[in-house]
Design a protein around this motif. Structure first.
Motif, short mmCIF file in Angstrom:
data_model
loop_
_atom_site.label_atom_id
_atom_site.label_comp_id
_atom_site.label_asym_id
_atom_site.label_seq_id
_atom_site.Cartn_x
_atom_site.Cartn_y
_atom_site.Cartn_z
N ASN A 174 64.32 55.56 66.24
CA ASN A 174 65.30 55.07 67.35
C ASN A 174 64.27 54.40 68.43
O ASN A 174 64.78 53.54 69.22
CB ASN A 174 66.13 56.18 67.86
CG ASN A 174 67.25 56.35 66.81
OD1 ASN A 174 67.72 55.47 66.27
ND2 ASN A 174 67.62 57.67 67.01
N ASN A 177 62.72 51.09 67.46
CA ASN A 177 64.05 50.20 67.56
C ASN A 177 64.46 49.66 68.86
O ASN A 177 65.08 48.59 68.77
CB ASN A 177 65.17 50.73 66.41
CG ASN A 177 66.25 49.66 66.20
OD1 ASN A 177 65.77 48.41 65.83
ND2 ASN A 177 67.33 49.83 66.34
N SER A 178 64.08 50.44 69.95
CA SER A 178 64.56 50.23 71.13
C SER A 178 63.30 50.25 72.19
O SER A 178 62.87 49.33 72.49
CB SER A 178 65.63 51.13 71.67
OG SER A 178 65.51 52.61 71.56
N LYS A 179 63.00 51.35 72.84
CA LYS A 179 62.00 51.58 73.83
C LYS A 179 60.66 51.31 73.49
O LYS A 179 59.81 50.73 74.31
CB LYS A 179 62.43 52.93 74.43
CG LYS A 179 63.68 53.11 75.25
CD LYS A 179 63.78 54.51 75.90
CE LYS A 179 63.82 55.58 74.72
NZ LYS A 179 63.73 56.91 75.10
N THR A 233 72.57 52.00 63.63
CA THR A 233 71.85 51.16 64.15
C THR A 233 71.90 49.83 63.46
O THR A 233 72.26 49.28 62.49
CB THR A 233 70.30 51.43 64.22
OG1 THR A 233 69.72 51.52 62.90
CG2 THR A 233 70.07 52.77 64.98
#
Length: 233
Positions: A174, A177-179, A233
């Motif tokens: 996660n 995939n983001s931050k 996601t």
């Protein structure tokens, strides 16, 4: 230990053997005690223990000795790092290479270090039972060759490579995939390659679930959660 790692450790000793041990290595008197100095003089290089070298490793080049001193001890330090629960963290040990500007060292020295790092990574990903995020980040930074690292991460059920994949996705996907706060030291290109590779390998999770459903119910549950991470996601 794999034969490949043994070979690369021996190559480190051979490559850096030109850096002789000095009878006196200057250190900051506030940071380095006589006892500390005695420890690194107490044995032959290959016989020095974690305790003998931990203080030196932490202080090398900053407040104790110079680059040539560090290169003398480097093979044993890296051997201890890769084969024991070395007291000094991976971040500090490999950070010393950056501090010492190893990319300006002789070509054969750079090559020896690169080959060692790749061999150690291949050992870690197959034989350590939890994903070593710190080692992954530091080795990625030093080698700047994520393709080679991922090539060595062949996933199967005969070692810990699959368990490490599950642990990696479960813990870090996660964020990746983001931050990307856990991967902030790596370039966007490198992170994108890791993410792409992670997704491409996700089809093994279903097979892994059935592989462990009866053997290890807790791990099978973790695999199931990992599958769900991809689904949402």
């Amino acid at each position: 230990m794999t034969d490949e790692l043994k070979i690369e450790i021996e190559n480190l000793y051979s490559t850096f053997s030109t850096y002789n041990f000095k009878s006196t290595i200057e250190g900051c008197p506030c940071c380095v005690s006589d006892t500390d100095k005695e420890k690194i003089h107490s044995k032959q290089l290959r016989e020095l223990t974690e305790e003998d070298l931990s203080r030196y490793t932490a202080k090398a080049m900053t407040t104790w000795g110079d680059e040539d001193d560090f290169r003398h001890f480097l093979p044993r330090i890296l051997e201890l790092l890769s084969t024991t629960n070395f007291i000094v963290s991976t971040f500090i040990v490999l950070g010393k290479l950056e501090y010492g500007q190893w990319r300006e060292w002789k070509e054969n020295e750079q090559v020896a270090i690169e080959k060692f790092l790749i061999a150690w990574w291949a050992e870690l990903i197959k034989n350590k039972n939890s994903f070593d995020h710190e080692a992954f980040i530091e080795i990625s930074k030093l080698t700047d060759n994520i393709d080679e690292l991922l090539k060595h991460w062949t996933i199967d059920f005969d070692n810990y490579s699959f368990a490490n994949y599950v642990d990696f996705v479960y813990t870090y996907y996660n964020d990746l995939n983001s931050k990307r706060t856990e991967f902030k030291e790596l370039s966007k290109e490198t992170c994108d390659k890791i993410l792409k590779w992670t997704k491409e390998k996700s089809n093994i999770l279903e097979k892994g679930f059935f592989e462990y459903a009866d053997k290890d119910k807790d791990f099978a549950e973790r695999i199931s959660i990992t599958q769900y991470i991809f689904e949402r996601t």
